[in-house]
Design a protein around this motif. Structure first.
Motif, PDB file in Angstrom:
ATOM      1  N   ARG A  20      52.959 -53.281  -1.472  1.00 32.45           N
ATOM      2  CA  ARG A  20      53.402 -52.510  -0.318  1.00 32.45           C
ATOM      3  C   ARG A  20      52.327 -51.617   0.301  1.00 32.45           C
ATOM      4  NH1 ARG A  20      58.035 -53.315  -3.393  1.00 32.45           N
ATOM      5  NH2 ARG A  20      59.910 -53.895  -2.198  1.00 32.45           N
ATOM      6  N   ASP A  21      51.179 -51.486  -0.345  1.00 31.11           N
ATOM      7  CA  ASP A  21      50.111 -50.753   0.339  1.00 31.11           C
ATOM      8  C   ASP A  21      49.614 -51.515   1.560  1.00 31.11           C
ATOM      9  OD1 ASP A  21      47.115 -51.956  -0.752  1.00 31.11           O
ATOM     10  OD2 ASP A  21      48.872 -52.404  -1.957  1.00 31.11           O
ATOM     11  N   LEU A  22      49.910 -52.832   1.649  1.00 32.30           N
ATOM     12  CA  LEU A  22      49.520 -53.592   2.838  1.00 32.30           C
ATOM     13  C   LEU A  22      50.109 -52.974   4.103  1.00 32.30           C
ATOM     14  CD1 LEU A  22      48.154 -56.174   4.036  1.00 32.30           C
ATOM     15  CD2 LEU A  22      50.396 -57.272   3.837  1.00 32.30           C
ATOM     16  N   ARG A  23      51.383 -52.549   4.041  1.00 32.18           N
ATOM     17  CA  ARG A  23      52.035 -51.970   5.220  1.00 32.18           C
ATOM     18  C   ARG A  23      51.314 -50.695   5.663  1.00 32.18           C
ATOM     19  NH1 ARG A  23      58.097 -52.170   2.509  1.00 32.18           N
ATOM     20  NH2 ARG A  23      58.051 -54.382   1.965  1.00 32.18           N
ATOM     21  N   VAL A  24      50.923 -49.896   4.692  1.00 34.83           N
ATOM     22  CA  VAL A  24      50.250 -48.636   5.009  1.00 34.83           C
ATOM     23  C   VAL A  24      48.857 -48.912   5.560  1.00 34.83           C
ATOM     24  CG1 VAL A  24      49.389 -46.479   4.047  1.00 34.83           C
ATOM     25  CG2 VAL A  24      51.617 -47.377   3.321  1.00 34.83           C
ATOM     26  N   ARG A  25      48.134 -49.828   4.940  1.00 30.49           N
ATOM     27  CA  ARG A  25      46.807 -50.202   5.449  1.00 30.49           C
ATOM     28  C   ARG A  25      46.927 -50.715   6.889  1.00 30.49           C
ATOM     29  NH1 ARG A  25      42.839 -51.441   1.276  1.00 30.49           N
ATOM     30  NH2 ARG A  25      43.713 -51.426  -0.831  1.00 30.49           N
ATOM     31  N   TRP A  26      47.937 -51.533   7.136  1.00 28.81           N
ATOM     32  CA  TRP A  26      48.144 -52.098   8.473  1.00 28.81           C
ATOM     33  C   TRP A  26      48.416 -50.992   9.478  1.00 28.81           C
ATOM     34  CZ3 TRP A  26      52.755 -55.909   9.746  1.00 28.81           C
ATOM     35  CH2 TRP A  26      52.606 -56.378  11.057  1.00 28.81           C
ATOM     36  N   ALA A  27      49.299 -50.063   9.134  1.00 27.50           N
ATOM     37  CA  ALA A  27      49.616 -48.962  10.045  1.00 27.50           C
ATOM     38  C   ALA A  27      48.385 -48.109  10.330  1.00 27.50           C
ATOM     39  CB  ALA A  27      50.731 -48.105   9.458  1.00 27.50           C
ATOM     40  N   GLU A  30      46.353 -49.949  12.824  1.00 23.93           N
ATOM     41  CA  GLU A  30      46.930 -49.955  14.173  1.00 23.93           C
ATOM     42  C   GLU A  30      46.666 -48.644  14.911  1.00 23.93           C
ATOM     43  OE1 GLU A  30      48.298 -52.298  15.923  1.00 23.93           O
ATOM     44  OE2 GLU A  30      48.811 -53.862  14.455  1.00 23.93           O
ATOM     45  N   VAL A  31      46.647 -47.525  14.185  1.00 26.47           N
ATOM     46  CA  VAL A  31      46.419 -46.236  14.850  1.00 26.47           C
ATOM     47  C   VAL A  31      44.953 -45.833  14.815  1.00 26.47           C
ATOM     48  CG1 VAL A  31      48.764 -45.462  14.360  1.00 26.47           C
ATOM     49  CG2 VAL A  31      46.917 -44.852  12.764  1.00 26.47           C
ATOM     50  N   GLY A  32      44.088 -46.694  14.257  1.00 26.27           N
ATOM     51  CA  GLY A  32      42.649 -46.419  14.256  1.00 26.27           C
ATOM     52  C   GLY A  32      42.233 -45.299  13.325  1.00 26.27           C
ATOM     53  N   GLN A  33      42.951 -45.142  12.215  1.00 25.15           N
ATOM     54  CA  GLN A  33      42.663 -44.058  11.285  1.00 25.15           C
ATOM     55  C   GLN A  33      41.889 -44.575  10.068  1.00 25.15           C
ATOM     56  OE1 GLN A  33      43.386 -40.483  11.113  1.00 25.15           O
ATOM     57  NE2 GLN A  33      41.876 -40.929   9.527  1.00 25.15           N
ATOM     58  N   PRO A  34      40.628 -44.144   9.890  1.00 25.43           N
ATOM     59  CA  PRO A  34      39.914 -44.504   8.657  1.00 25.43           C
ATOM     60  C   PRO A  34      40.619 -43.898   7.447  1.00 25.43           C
ATOM     61  CG  PRO A  34      38.417 -43.595  10.316  1.00 25.43           C
ATOM     62  CD  PRO A  34      39.808 -43.317  10.789  1.00 25.43           C
ATOM     63  N   ILE A  75      55.480 -43.160   4.673  1.00 25.03           N
ATOM     64  CA  ILE A  75      54.076 -43.021   5.073  1.00 25.03           C
ATOM     65  C   ILE A  75      53.856 -43.607   6.468  1.00 25.03           C
ATOM     66  CG2 ILE A  75      51.705 -43.680   4.514  1.00 25.03           C
ATOM     67  CD1 ILE A  75      52.687 -43.785   1.521  1.00 25.03           C
ATOM     68  N   VAL A  76      54.395 -44.794   6.710  1.00 25.19           N
ATOM     69  CA  VAL A  76      54.247 -45.408   8.036  1.00 25.19           C
ATOM     70  C   VAL A  76      54.941 -44.554   9.099  1.00 25.19           C
ATOM     71  CG1 VAL A  76      54.803 -47.421   9.447  1.00 25.19           C
ATOM     72  CG2 VAL A  76      53.933 -47.732   7.120  1.00 25.19           C
ATOM     73  N   PHE A  77      56.104 -44.008   8.777  1.00 22.49           N
ATOM     74  CA  PHE A  77      56.810 -43.131   9.713  1.00 22.49           C
ATOM     75  C   PHE A  77      55.958 -41.908  10.051  1.00 22.49           C
ATOM     76  CE2 PHE A  77      60.727 -40.209  10.302  1.00 22.49           C
ATOM     77  CZ  PHE A  77      60.769 -40.476  11.659  1.00 22.49           C
ATOM     78  N   HIS A  78      55.345 -41.309   9.049  1.00 23.79           N
ATOM     79  CA  HIS A  78      54.465 -40.159   9.292  1.00 23.79           C
ATOM     80  C   HIS A  78      53.312 -40.543  10.210  1.00 23.79           C
ATOM     81  CE1 HIS A  78      51.782 -36.777   8.665  1.00 23.79           C
ATOM     82  NE2 HIS A  78      50.851 -37.616   8.226  1.00 23.79           N
ATOM     83  N   LEU A  79      52.678 -41.669   9.929  1.00 19.85           N
ATOM     84  CA  LEU A  79      51.554 -42.107  10.765  1.00 19.85           C
ATOM     85  C   LEU A  79      52.008 -42.382  12.193  1.00 19.85           C
ATOM     86  CD1 LEU A  79      49.826 -44.511   8.221  1.00 19.85           C
ATOM     87  CD2 LEU A  79      48.934 -42.304   9.032  1.00 19.85           C
ATOM     88  N   ALA A  80      53.176 -43.008  12.337  1.00 18.30           N
ATOM     89  CA  ALA A  80      53.685 -43.336  13.667  1.00 18.30           C
ATOM     90  C   ALA A  80      54.009 -42.083  14.465  1.00 18.30           C
ATOM     91  CB  ALA A  80      54.919 -44.218  13.543  1.00 18.30           C
ATOM     92  N   GLN A  81      54.496 -41.050  13.790  1.00 15.30           N
ATOM     93  CA  GLN A  81      54.844 -39.810  14.476  1.00 15.30           C
ATOM     94  C   GLN A  81      53.635 -38.956  14.798  1.00 15.30           C
ATOM     95  OE1 GLN A  81      57.960 -38.061  11.844  1.00 15.30           O
ATOM     96  NE2 GLN A  81      59.240 -38.222  13.655  1.00 15.30           N
ATOM     97  N   SER A  82      52.628 -39.012  13.956  1.00 10.90           N
ATOM     98  CA  SER A  82      51.493 -38.094  14.101  1.00 10.90           C
ATOM     99  C   SER A  82      50.308 -38.686  14.856  1.00 10.90           C
ATOM    100  CB  SER A  82      51.026 -37.622  12.715  1.00 10.90           C
ATOM    101  OG  SER A  82      50.605 -38.717  11.918  1.00 10.90           O
ATOM    102  N   ARG A  83      50.355 -39.979  15.133  1.00  9.50           N
ATOM    103  CA  ARG A  83      49.261 -40.634  15.855  1.00  9.50           C
ATOM    104  C   ARG A  83      49.841 -41.587  16.889  1.00  9.50           C
ATOM    105  NH1 ARG A  83      48.072 -39.085  10.663  1.00  9.50           N
ATOM    106  NH2 ARG A  83      45.877 -38.806  10.130  1.00  9.50           N
TER     107      ARG A  83
END
Length: 217
Positions: A20-27, A30-34, A75-83
């Protein structure tokens, strides 16, 4: 600040992109976050340092400054909301995308995971033959409803969003079982996700961890 995620040091999926880290890596892509990755052995995942981040001893986790999160959906929700890049600006479309994130994890994933786990771990059990038809039926009812809703659309609700990322991340894990082939529009939907550059980078990075420990594959 560059966030750090955790992942398997030696994934049991042999680099097939099922962890499941694949989903987080993908997100993150997508948002361009190293990001940085801290690899963990199964032993380390059960030790106090990791349990303080993930009380169930799983991966992935996400650390950014004094924020620590676990569960790929959170984690993906946080990334989607913050970026920018994973949720629409229009309020109703944004709410629908979030709804599909929840649907992916709460409605679509459970019957697919239960079916897959039974196929892998229960074939030699005395109850397998009686239980499997029920699991197959549940999985197909869920996929049938999703197929009907998706129709011939490119993405689940307008432009690509975190809802698609989570749905495709969930569906991708069932791809090796062959069940997605029964729903051509879902199979095509997953394929569209797979060709996105951020997905390809995430998959390659996850695979590289496995091949570094098993050079012969």
């Amino acid at each position: 600040m560059i966030p750090t995620i955790t992942a398997f040091e030696d994934s049991p999926d042999r680099g097939r992109g099922l962890a499941r880290d694949l989903r987080v890596r993908w997100a993150l892509g997508e948002v361009g976050q190293p990001y940085n990755v801290r690899l963990l052995s199964f032993k380390a995942m059960k030790e106090p340092a990791h349990l303080a981040l993930q009380p169930f001893g799983q991966i992935p986790t996400y650390e950014e400054g004094d924020l620590a999160l676990f569960e790929s959906g959170s984690i993906v929700f946080h990334l989607a909301q913050s970026r920018a890049g994973l949720l629409p600006d229009e309020p109703n479309a944004r709410a629908r995308a979030i709804t599909w994130m929840f649907a992916a994890l709460s409605t679509v994933e459970p019957p697919l995971v239960e079916r897959s786990m039974a196929l892998i771990f229960e074939r030699d059990k005395p109850w397998y033959e009686q239980r499997q038809p029920m699991l197959e039926d549940r999985a197909r009812k869920t996929l049938g409803a999703l197929s009907n809703r998706l129709g011939d659309a490119e993405w689940i609700d307008g432009a690509f969003s975190a809802g698609d990322l989570m749905l495709i991340g969930v569906l991708f894990r069932s791809k090796p079982t062959g069940i997605l082939d029964e729903y051509p529009n879902i199979a095509a939907y997953v394929a569209r996700g797979e060709v996105r550059p951020a997905f390809q980078r995430a998959f390659a990075d996850q695979l590289a961890v496995f091949t570094s420990k098993h050079p012969a594959g």
